[in-house]
Scaffold this active site. Structure first.
Site, mmCIF file in Angstrom:
data_model
loop_
_atom_site.group_PDB
_atom_site.id
_atom_site.type_symbol
_atom_site.label_atom_id
_atom_site.label_comp_id
_atom_site.label_asym_id
_atom_site.label_seq_id
_atom_site.Cartn_x
_atom_site.Cartn_y
_atom_site.Cartn_z
ATOM 1 N N SER A 174 1.759 -7.928 -1.742
ATOM 2 C CA SER A 174 2.531 -6.857 -1.109
ATOM 3 C C SER A 174 1.927 -6.264 0.150
ATOM 4 O O SER A 174 2.568 -5.459 0.821
ATOM 5 C CB SER A 174 2.802 -5.740 -2.119
ATOM 6 O OG SER A 174 3.687 -6.192 -3.114
ATOM 7 N N SER A 220 5.848 -5.625 -1.367
ATOM 8 C CA SER A 220 6.620 -4.402 -1.546
ATOM 9 C C SER A 220 6.331 -3.330 -0.500
ATOM 10 O O SER A 220 7.045 -2.332 -0.405
ATOM 11 C CB SER A 220 6.359 -3.834 -2.939
ATOM 12 O OG SER A 220 4.985 -3.506 -3.110
ATOM 13 N N LYS A 280 2.175 4.235 1.974
ATOM 14 C CA LYS A 280 3.197 3.697 1.077
ATOM 15 C C LYS A 280 3.502 4.733 0.003
ATOM 16 O O LYS A 280 2.603 5.465 -0.440
ATOM 17 C CB LYS A 280 2.665 2.407 0.439
ATOM 18 C CG LYS A 280 3.647 1.652 -0.453
ATOM 19 C CD LYS A 280 2.990 0.373 -0.954
ATOM 20 C CE LYS A 280 3.918 -0.474 -1.797
ATOM 21 N NZ LYS A 280 3.286 -1.751 -2.220
#
Length: 453
Positions: A181, A157, A78
């Protein structure tokens, strides 16, 4: 185009036996990423680094110096984790020209030390401040389970992490989880997502959102894969043997408070089908109300959310300056809510958090784990959310609702695929444990996974 999805364990058998060459695997992985029709999944390919790490893995394996089961296995990160030589952009345009990281984040170093091959960075909600995964700067990855002609959200996210694994581009991607997330994109995309207890892993070199809530974890294909990654992220030479957990020895509590409010009937049906399977396998299951869960949302309504307060402090200079014009206006709007939260509000929330966590843990038996739907709905289509700001915020709040309870009370949790809901979209079943119950949680989640199939 998607590649044939393979787990870490499957790839490891091939790599360790010599049936698969690490260099060939990385070239296959990079080619699949480049040819994938959705350019919004990866934000940066680490081609030079990946080839060098794969070549080093090849030499170790040929010479009998394997670093273990993860040696030569591809991984994606990420866009919150420092990668040496690159700015950490956190899904935002405003950090594109930031100072490049001088070294890898601690967990990136740990997995590189285990021999993993970093192939790239994946997309995310800007500054990790949304559970939907929509990003106006780098595009929004399309949920691979979307019916033909539809663009369903990936969840956030850690949007790119969920899609990269679900599409078979990589076997694992590391995400962060402040309000759900990791578990949200895992559930929306039909894969496994493990949110560790906050503090289980070193946080050095991870761009924060709210340090009192931030945690990390892998999105992958199986619980076994999560266990392998967990050990390496903690710097252990190898995952210890996972105690065999008989489902008949497990005790689950299904919360009757909050988690089912307004849930889609198809999601509830998929969850209840999973519960029935576990019950038939001998698991002890009861249902109970938890007033602590309602108290969390009453506290947020009165004093504001911890994540909002901490995000405002972190980004105050940006959203009060010229950078705000370059940011997602929905992120700016939500962050500005933190300006209204006083220090008294914040401290009262922290004090109440300690009391609610203790009260919740006292209510559980020593062997109890929580069992719940990960989310109250399946992934919705993106366009209505882009067209209607009120719907965006309403959907974002509902998407985060179930999972944020675990962050507030410091749980660890594993989201597992659990059938489908409306439109044939994936639904998730969430197994959660109180703080620091990770080892017990992972063993139980593996047993549950075996029953759910």
């Amino acid at each position: 185009m998607t590649t044939e999805p393979r787990s870490i364990a499957q790839l490891s058998v091939l790599l360790q036996s010599g049936a698969l060459d690490p260099v060939a695997l990385v070239e296959e992985t990079l080619a699949a990423i480049r040819s994938h029709p959705d350019a919004a999944v990866f934000t940066f390919l680490l081609e030079e680094r990946a080839r060098a790490e794969a070549e080093a893995a090849r030499q170790r394996l040929r010479e009998g110096r394997s670093r273990g089961v993860l040696d030569g296995v591809p991984i994606a990160w990420k866009d919150l984790f420092d990668i040496a030589g690159l700015p950490t952009t956190a899904g935002s345009r405003v950090l594109r020209d930031a100072e490049p990281a001088s070294r890898d984040a601690a967990v990136v170093q740990a997995l590189a030390g285990a021999g993993m091959v970093s192939v790239g960075r994946v997309n995310m909600s800007e500054f990790a401040f949304s559970g939907l995964g929509i990003n106006p700067h780098y595009g929004t990855p399309r949920n691979p389970a979307s019916p033909a002609g539809e663009h369903r959200i990936p969840g956030g996210s850690s949007s790119g992490s969920g899609v990269a694994v679900a599409a078979g581009l990589v076997p694992v991607s590391i995400g962060t989880d402040t309000g759900g997330s990791v578990r949200i994109p895992a559930a929306f995309n039909g894969i496994v997502g493990y949110k560790a207890t906050r503090g289980r892993y070193a946080m050095e070199g991870v761009f924060p959102l709210a340090k009192s809530l931030d945690s990390l974890g892998p999105l992958c294909r199986t619980v076994q894969d999560a266990i392998l990654i967990d050990a390496a992220m903690r710097g252990l030479p190898a995952a210890g043997p996972v105690p065999h957990q008989n489902v008949a020895d497990l005790s689950f509590v299904i919360p009757e408070t909050v988690f089912f409010d307004g849930a889609e009937p198809e999601v509830v049906a998929a969850f209840e089908a999973g519960v029935t399977q576990l019950s038939r396998a001998g698991a002890r299951i009861r249902r109970e109300a938890f007033p602590e869960f309602s108290a969390i949302f009453e506290l947020m309504a009165k004093h504001g959310a911890l994540v909002t307060a901490e995000a405002f402090v972190l980004h105050r200079a940006r959203i009060k300056g010229a950078a705000a014009a370059e940011m997602d206006p929905r992120v700016v709007k939500r962050t500005l809510l933190g300006e209204k939260i006083t220090i008294a509000d914040y401290l009262e929330t922290l004090e109440a958090r300690e009391k609610l966590t203790a009260a919740f843990e006292a209510r559980l038996g020593p062997q109890d784990l929580l069992l719940s739907p990960t989310l109250p709905h399946v992934a919705p289509e993106i366009q209505p959310l882009l067209d209607d700001e009120d719907l965006f915020f309403q959907t974002n709040g509902k998407t985060l609702r179930n999972t944020l309870v675990g962050n507030f009370l410091d749980w660890c949790g594993v989201s597992l695929p659990c059938g489908t809901g409306a439109g044939g979209m994936p639904a998730g079943l969430l197994v959660s444990a109180p703080r620091c119950g990770d080892d017990r949680l992972l063993a139980a989640a593996m047993a549950v996974e075996g029953v759910l199939g």
